[in-house]
Enzyme design. Structure first.
Site, short mmCIF file in Angstrom:
data_model
loop_
_atom_site.label_atom_id
_atom_site.label_comp_id
_atom_site.label_asym_id
_atom_site.label_seq_id
_atom_site.Cartn_x
_atom_site.Cartn_y
_atom_site.Cartn_z
N MET A 293 -73.74 36.01 -12.50
CA MET A 293 -73.32 34.52 -12.48
C MET A 293 -74.27 33.40 -12.14
O MET A 293 -74.21 32.48 -12.69
CB MET A 293 -71.92 34.38 -11.84
N TYR A 441 -67.07 26.19 -20.41
CA TYR A 441 -66.75 27.57 -20.19
C TYR A 441 -67.98 27.87 -18.90
O TYR A 441 -68.49 27.27 -18.34
CB TYR A 441 -67.23 28.35 -21.43
N GLU A 442 -67.88 29.06 -18.63
CA GLU A 442 -68.60 29.65 -17.58
C GLU A 442 -68.06 29.39 -16.18
O GLU A 442 -68.89 29.11 -15.33
CB GLU A 442 -69.97 29.79 -17.84
N GLY A 443 -66.83 29.05 -16.19
CA GLY A 443 -66.14 28.19 -15.04
C GLY A 443 -66.27 26.64 -15.39
O GLY A 443 -67.38 26.34 -15.30
N GLN A 448 -66.61 24.65 -10.69
CA GLN A 448 -68.22 24.82 -9.90
C GLN A 448 -68.09 23.88 -8.81
O GLN A 448 -68.84 24.10 -7.75
CB GLN A 448 -69.12 24.37 -10.81
#
Lengths: 594, 594
Positions: A293, A441-443, A448
């Protein structure tokens, strides 16, 4: 749209003049013989050609055409197949992959530049190799030797691509409640069943096989995030000899119709007892996924950066060409009917905001890349340890701040174009649409921010902030000795003090206020972003002064640094005030009072 | 997408409890007999039905379908024709038109609510009646009695629609350099030739005729903006008896493919010696066009407001339904697998930001509408004069601030949806795309800021700011007497002082610095926006406290006011610091250093 031109000078300046990454490479056993300044330059020059000549020219047309879905099959836009093949043959799909399996094995500080160029050229196209890189890294770190031998050479060569299958219809941010199941087969494999959504590159026609990394629950799985396992599930089952065998029991049920990245296939994937193999330990799938990640999140941040650079280039070309209105006397061209709109303060403000955020962003992504490289390669354990802490702290900032400022930059660029910015043919509105997803996306960027303030800063009782603050303080002390950039130095110090202050305040409140972290996290992340950029801009300015004699274009760098401190950094005042307010004003409303 | 529900309670609160518009109506000869609270309520209730049941349900599908262009003809999406007919028959196209010609003649404070609802329902559709209203007003104010009799009844009835043809390929912001020509014919008409671009509703299938208001230059025109004349140029020439005659020499050459408002036809219009008639005085076309600008610009601002309201409603419904993650102990629902995302601080922050900006925006648009009504209808010349000054000052703020905060709100709404916000079927991303144009057309928001700070504030040597400051100061003094809302009152006063301070500073610098105004105008406009909203939020809070007993839902209003002061108003700190920096940092770069 203006032709894309890779900002190679600025990349070299950041890599070598500012961060001296080659010195790090010399001290890393795995890189010392492979990488030096000349090699890096040659690689990035080649990468620039790929981005400029191969990828960028198709972007506009591919957005119009989009992907086509027909009964489970996805057809990518015209030219993508040929381009992906060329990319693969040039070794660019395996750019970060382990050389043992045929990858280029580039350090992240360097591959970050390549990724930026690819994203400037076309975010949608960049996702096919980008997701593949992520899958390669995950397998390399966690899969058995047998699985690695079976999959990685093909993937590093770009013959097979990869995906990450996490999200389900009811579970995105909260993966603890996923429903996909993995039931052991007799042969050591597993039967995977479930529906995954938002799967980028879940189906397409660019490669011979697609390798899905799937999160699912074993029959004996504990509830929540500690009961999730990771599986490799290929679209087509490889035979023992590496050739392709039968089709696996999985299919693409549909594709999403989206605001942007039209050329990227976002798929609903149905697994119907598909054959898969466990990657890593049972129930430890989430940590395995998360090891990659830090790389992936920086990669998504770089999408924002790439779009911002492209937006700036387009808007600048338009501003220089567009003749409209009159500037002040000193800038007026009386021979012409009107002046270029570059004379207007507000147009300059938008362009310089993009420029300051983009060049600051490039320094930031490279800085984080350098920390990732140190954490992985440095021979000195203390260096690795400090870099690990920096990576943990800065990764969520890279993902969210680069994409938030990326969207801002694409919107400024669009505004510079006036009405033409809203019309598709100029390509400027596509940048806005394509960048917007990177905040989600991707959190999501909210997640974050929670990661930064909750898990990282408060979770470490503020300890994780210290290496960061020490690096900045050290720099401030160093330039203070030379009595340089006093105004900006004081501004940076003030912003650092404010960050230190609100960090302590939130940490203290967190003891009694369960809501404080999620209430101020986004503003806190932005504060860390602006303070980081202030540090980097001042650091760049100091280096630029030293190198200006050999590189006259660095005069602009010094001017943009001044602009950043004058017009961008003041945003911290609003953020600090908002953070200090805490959670109270967010929790006054009952549910029915919204 | 959630069904749209018009915020009727809040509209009534703003109109009657806060601004008491009926008192103004009573003092206006043209309105006293026509308008009262009950009539207003009945009209808005009907308008709500139109927006909710007629217009909103088609919006998503119409966006997908878009308009179709075929050899000069434009076909609007399915259902638009029937809907426009119903709208016209209900009198909603002529909602602001002069009753003398069959219009409803609603005061602006009221029609602003109708416009908001229509924009929440579908911005693209709203443009067809919206542009027609603008054209009606221009003709009513400037055309000869003969032209009015010929055109206005048809337009007010929605049988014919209107356009504004200003922009040319090389001339948008800078109309002084347009090239379209008007050559006198023998019969008193003119032959109009030229190409106009970005013409909203330039061609479509909703009405029997399209009435173009075209800016062009007469043969003897002086150079620049003082040589532009205004013409009415119908698509089909009306016969003496009002029936439709021959087709005029004009055509739609193509339509733009745009980021959003896909259901609105944005046309390139070619005039090839088309027959037109002069509206108003020769060479005085631009001032004629600008008399309607105050109305139109508020109308465009309301597009941002309408989208923000819709975004809020959608996101709120989604947030309540979406079960994901865990809230703090106090808010946790342990019986469920997870909590509604409404428990998370960051989701609340996004929702409340939308709510505060939207309800603040509604108060602002209504306030400006009230000023427009006073300027037009008030019997007392002093009241008219003060209102005129307020309109001049606040119109550019309404256009730019409502659309800038509108875009912000649509982006927050999209973020609340996570990945689903990026997918077209939910309709949330359409709001972002449809709203974005409102920051650009009808004078970009940068141009609005120049108008505010340059023409209005500095052009009047600061005089135009005084009625505004006096109104705010009067209110602060009034509530101070009652010793209420002391914290927020102090914050408002501080923001007012800051505004006063930077206004004086810019005014002083403008004497020697030609670039100062365009360098800080956008931040200045935002500062005026946030100060205005602070005033309005405090005013609403005080009224809400008084009325809470009869209207319990006003408890939320008081809480949202607190949120505004705690989390939104602090943005002024950043703006003030940036404005104080002035123009210097924007003019360091040579052209080749960008």
């Amino acid at each position: 749209m203006a032709d894309y031109r890779a900002p190679r000078d600025d990349m070299d300046f950041v890599l070598h003049d500012v961060f001296n990454v080659a010195a790090d490479w010399q001290q890393a056993a795995e890189l010392a013989e492979m990488m030096d300044v000349d090699t890096a330059t040659a690689i990035l020059d080649e990468a620039a050609k790929v981005a400029e000549n191969l990828v960028a020219p198709l972007s506009r047309q591919a957005d119009e055409q989009g992907i086509r879905f027909d009964n489970g099959d996805v057809t990518t836009p015209d030219g993508f197949k040929e381009n992906f093949k060329q990319l693969a043959e040039g070794g660019w799909v395996g750019v970060t992959a382990n050389p043992e399996f045929g990858g280029m094995g580039l350090p992240k500080a360097l591959s970050a530049q390549y990724e930026e160029m690819l994203c400037s050229a076309d975010i949608a196209f960049s996702l096919y190799p980008g997701l593949t890189s992520g899958a390669i890294m995950t397998l390399d770190l966690h899969a058995s030797e047998e699985l690695k031998q079976q999959y990685l050479p093909k993937m590093a060569a770009g013959e097979w691509t990869g995906t990450m299958c996490l999200t389900e219809p009811h579970a995105g941010t909260d993966l603890g409640i996923i429903k996909s199941k993995a039931v052991p087969n007799d042969d050591g494999s597993y039967a995977i069943s479930g529906t995954k959504i938002f799967i980028t590159g879940g189906e397409h026609d660019l490669a011979d096989n697609i390798v899905h990394l799937v999160l699912a629950k074993l029959p004996d799985a504990p509830a929540g995030t500690k009961g999730i396992s990771l599986f490799v599930v290929p679209k087509i089952l490889p035979n023992e000899d590496g050739s392709l065998g039968e089709r696996n029991a999985l299919s693409c049920g549909s594709v999403e119709h989206k605001m942007g990245i039209h050329a990227s296939a976002t798929c609903v994937m149905n697994f119907d007892g598909a054959k898969g193999w466990l990657v890593g330990e049972p129930h430890r799938g989430l940590p395995a996924m998360f090891t990659m990640m830090n790389y992936e999140r920086l990669g998504v941040g770089i999408q924002g950066l790439g779009a911002a650079e492209r937006s700036y280039q387009n808007a600048l070309e338009y501003a220089k060409d567009r003749i409209q209105g009159r500037g002040a006397k000193a800038t007026r061209n009386d021979a012409a009917e009107a002046d270029s709109i570059l004379v207007h303060g507000d147009v300059r403000r938008m362009l310089l905001t993009m420029k300051a955020l983009t060049e600051g962003g490039r320094a930031f992504s490279t800085w984080v890349g350098q920390q990732l490289d140190r954490a992985k390669y440095a021979s000195d354990a203390k260096v690795r340890e400090k870099a690990d802490a920096m990576v943990a702290l800065l990764t969520p900032v890279a993902k969210a701040f680069l994409t938030d400022t990326g969207l801002e930059s694409t919107i400024h660029g669009q505004q510079v174009f006036g009405g033409h910015g809203y019309v598709r043919e100029w390509g400027q509105e596509q940048l806005v649409r394509d960048t917007r997803i990177a905040q989600i996306y991707e959190g999501t960027n909210g997640i974050q921010a929670l990661d930064l303030l909750g898990r990282k800063v408060c979770g470490s009782q503020g300890q994780l902030l210290q290496p960061f603050m020490e690096e900045l303080s050290g720099f401030v002390a160093e330039i203070a000795q030379h009595n340089r950039w006093n105004t900006e130095r004081a501004q940076l110090q003030q912003a650092m003090d404010a960050l230190q202050g609100v960090s302590a305040e939130v940490l203290q409140k967190a003891g009694t206020d369960e809501n404080i972290i999620s209430s101020v996290a986004v503003e806190y992340l932005h504060l860390v972003g602006y303070v980081s950029y202030a540090y980097l801009w001042l650091r760049m300015a100091v280096v630029a002064e030293q190198r200006q004699a050999e590189k006259p274009y660095l005069a602009a760098k010094i001017k943009t640094a001044k602009f950043y401190f004058a017009r961008i950094l003041p945003r911290v005042h609003a953020l600090v005030a908002s953070i200090k307010d805490g959670s109270e004003s967010l929790y006054l409303h009952d549910d029915n009072e919204f």
